[in-house]
Scaffold this motif. Structure first.
Motif, short mmCIF file in Angstrom:
data_model
loop_
_atom_site.label_atom_id
_atom_site.label_comp_id
_atom_site.label_asym_id
_atom_site.label_seq_id
_atom_site.Cartn_x
_atom_site.Cartn_y
_atom_site.Cartn_z
N ARG A 106 0.80 -1.22 0.00
CA ARG A 106 0.00 0.00 0.00
C ARG A 106 0.84 1.27 0.00
O ARG A 106 0.48 2.27 -0.60
CB ARG A 106 -0.87 -0.02 1.26
CG ARG A 106 -2.11 0.79 1.15
CD ARG A 106 -2.30 1.74 2.28
NE ARG A 106 -3.50 2.54 2.04
CZ ARG A 106 -3.54 3.56 1.20
NH1 ARG A 106 -2.48 3.89 0.50
NH2 ARG A 106 -4.64 4.24 1.03
N THR A 141 3.53 1.87 -1.44
CA THR A 141 4.11 2.25 -2.74
C THR A 141 3.22 3.24 -3.47
O THR A 141 3.64 3.87 -4.44
CB THR A 141 4.31 1.02 -3.65
OG1 THR A 141 3.05 0.43 -3.95
CG2 THR A 141 5.19 -0.01 -2.97
N ARG A 184 10.99 5.39 2.61
CA ARG A 184 10.95 4.50 1.47
C ARG A 184 11.82 3.25 1.65
O ARG A 184 11.46 2.15 1.22
CB ARG A 184 11.45 5.27 0.25
CG ARG A 184 11.39 4.46 -0.99
CD ARG A 184 12.33 4.96 -2.07
NE ARG A 184 12.11 4.12 -3.21
CZ ARG A 184 11.35 4.44 -4.23
NH1 ARG A 184 10.79 5.60 -4.30
NH2 ARG A 184 11.16 3.58 -5.21
N VAL A 194 10.42 -0.17 2.75
CA VAL A 194 9.52 -0.75 1.74
C VAL A 194 10.34 -1.41 0.64
O VAL A 194 10.11 -2.56 0.25
CB VAL A 194 8.61 0.34 1.15
CG1 VAL A 194 7.72 -0.23 0.06
CG2 VAL A 194 7.78 1.00 2.23
N GLU A 195 11.31 -0.67 0.18
CA GLU A 195 12.18 -1.15 -0.89
C GLU A 195 12.91 -2.44 -0.47
O GLU A 195 12.89 -3.44 -1.19
CB GLU A 195 13.19 -0.05 -1.23
CG GLU A 195 14.03 -0.34 -2.43
CD GLU A 195 14.64 0.93 -3.01
OE1 GLU A 195 14.27 2.04 -2.58
OE2 GLU A 195 15.48 0.79 -3.91
N PHE A 225 10.60 -5.66 -0.29
CA PHE A 225 10.27 -6.35 -1.53
C PHE A 225 11.50 -6.96 -2.18
O PHE A 225 11.42 -8.03 -2.78
CB PHE A 225 9.54 -5.41 -2.50
CG PHE A 225 8.09 -5.26 -2.17
CD1 PHE A 225 7.21 -6.31 -2.38
CD2 PHE A 225 7.61 -4.09 -1.60
CE1 PHE A 225 5.87 -6.19 -2.06
CE2 PHE A 225 6.26 -3.96 -1.27
CZ PHE A 225 5.39 -5.02 -1.50
N CYS A 266 11.63 -11.00 -2.99
CA CYS A 266 11.93 -11.55 -4.32
C CYS A 266 13.19 -12.42 -4.28
O CYS A 266 13.21 -13.51 -4.86
CB CYS A 266 12.11 -10.41 -5.34
SG CYS A 266 10.55 -9.62 -5.80
N ARG A 309 14.49 -15.99 -10.92
CA ARG A 309 14.20 -14.58 -10.59
C ARG A 309 12.88 -14.11 -11.20
O ARG A 309 12.09 -13.42 -10.55
CB ARG A 309 15.32 -13.66 -11.09
CG ARG A 309 16.63 -13.81 -10.33
CD ARG A 309 17.46 -12.53 -10.35
NE ARG A 309 16.79 -11.49 -9.60
CZ ARG A 309 16.76 -11.43 -8.26
NH1 ARG A 309 17.37 -12.34 -7.54
NH2 ARG A 309 16.12 -10.46 -7.67
N ALA A 329 9.48 -13.03 -9.12
CA ALA A 329 8.78 -11.75 -9.31
C ALA A 329 7.31 -12.01 -9.64
O ALA A 329 6.42 -11.29 -9.14
CB ALA A 329 9.45 -10.95 -10.44
N THR A 330 7.05 -13.03 -10.43
CA THR A 330 5.66 -13.36 -10.76
C THR A 330 4.88 -13.72 -9.51
O THR A 330 3.75 -13.25 -9.31
CB THR A 330 5.61 -14.54 -11.75
OG1 THR A 330 6.30 -14.17 -12.95
CG2 THR A 330 4.18 -14.92 -12.09
N VAL A 356 5.42 -12.92 -6.33
CA VAL A 356 5.18 -11.75 -5.48
C VAL A 356 4.13 -10.84 -6.13
O VAL A 356 3.23 -10.32 -5.45
CB VAL A 356 6.48 -10.97 -5.22
CG1 VAL A 356 6.21 -9.74 -4.37
CG2 VAL A 356 7.50 -11.86 -4.53
N ALA A 357 4.23 -10.69 -7.44
CA ALA A 357 3.28 -9.83 -8.14
C ALA A 357 1.86 -10.38 -8.04
O ALA A 357 0.90 -9.61 -7.91
CB ALA A 357 3.69 -9.65 -9.60
N GLN A 391 0.47 -9.31 -4.67
CA GLN A 391 0.18 -7.88 -4.62
C GLN A 391 -0.98 -7.52 -5.54
O GLN A 391 -1.84 -6.71 -5.19
CB GLN A 391 1.43 -7.07 -5.00
CG GLN A 391 2.54 -7.16 -3.97
CD GLN A 391 2.13 -6.60 -2.61
OE1 GLN A 391 1.54 -5.53 -2.54
NE2 GLN A 391 2.43 -7.32 -1.55
#
Lengths: 191, 191
Positions: A97, A99, A111, A114-115, A118, A122, A145, A149-150, A152-153, A156
């Motif tokens: 949220r 982001t 920031r 948060v950075e 994630f 990943c 990798r 990412a998929t 985690v995406a 979200q």
DNA sequence: GTCTATACCTGGATAGAC
DNA sequence: GTCTATCCAGGTATAGAC
């Protein structure tokens, strides 16, 4: 719970519900049952309090994820456990949220957690997927990798879909969908 | 462009950049080069203007998606075209962003376009995937609705990841990952 | 540590002149 | 249609008493 703790917890809730811009010091104080002076005694101001709240939230998120990741089982089993874990889907992700909060993303101090959160997530998933590939559980052609990412995406984005239609159904479907695709990839390697 | 149009366009930009709560009438007026009275002459207030802005945004999004969906090609080709389409990744999704705005989601009038938008997108993708399954392009066991939700979630979540780490890389990786998984599913049916 | 008082700015909108 | 004046509530913070 101390006054400072109550202020942090109230801030966490409000950041989750209304975001940084939508959260006023007054609202924080009221929810915490603390006065104006009390809040400014413990914290320098809204950004300072937000940093304490965000830090605590990302720590909890990471610990919760690590519970699933470090459990016994195959890569797919551990990722399934992570994806199927109970969540307050309609409330969305308290970290993701942030982001969408330009004032948070514009402040390097706010920031950073948060950075890092994630990036860690990943990396951790990519490591688990790479393990699965090494052990022969997963197809050798699988890109760890990209797949991480998929995964985690999907989580979200699942939150976004669920909130959009005010139903957990699309979140569950999105998880089911990615797990089916991933399992098919696994059985290819086995077959 | 008329004053009303400039006000709508300014509102669209600001909703995208700062969200509903973070967007003030004054900021809208300044960006549009319009005065206070001018804005309140054309629109009843902030919610009215937001409705005009949101409606225009969801129409554009739908038209843009439909361009890829209705192009010639197999199901996977059309979905690939959709996923690989150029996007302003670091700005995030102007529609998905609204799901994080409690004041938008609490207002049925503002919420409806967002809800319909995602419902349509999931349905449309599910239809394309079902076609691909019928035609033998995709595995008969593929769950069209679940996979559609996964595809939409990957896009929405990809935006979140990209913004979190301030890089388009995880967005591209997430897309690559889901397309690899989907293609593997397709080749299973072919083989 | 917590309280109240105070201050200044912005958000969001209305009124009436031009 | 657009402008300026005006309004009241709320956001964010400081000062100083207790």
């Amino acid at each position: 719970m101390s006054t400072a703790d109550r202020l942090i917890e109230s801030t966490r809730e409000l950041l989750w519900e209304r975001g940084y811009t939508g959260t006023s010091p007054k609202a924080i104080q009221q929810r915490a049952g603390a006065g104006q002076g009390s809040m400014y005694h413990h914290f320098a101001g809204k950004p300072d309090l937000a940093l304490a709240a965000i830090s605590r939230t990302v720590e909890e998120m990471r610990a919760a994820a690590e519970t699933q990741f470090s459990a016994p089982g195959t890569a797919v089993e551990r990722i399934t456990a992570y994806l199927r874990r109970e969540r307050e889907v309609l409330k969305g992700c308290p970290v993701g949220r942030l982001t969408q909060d330009p004032d948070v993303m514009a402040d390097p101090t706010l920031r950073a957690p948060v950075e890092e959160s994630f990036a860690w997530l990943c990396d951790r998933l990519a490591g688990i997927l790479a393990e699965g590939r090494e052990s022969g559980e997963l197809d050798a052609a699988l890109d760890a990798r990209a797949t991480a990412a998929t995964v985690v995406a999907v989580v979200q984005g699942g939150y976004v879909l669920a909130r959009a239609v005010d139903s957990v159904a699309p979140f569950d479907q999105a998880i089911t969908g990615v797990l089916s695709l991933l399992s098919a990839h696994a059985s290819t390697a086995r077959g």
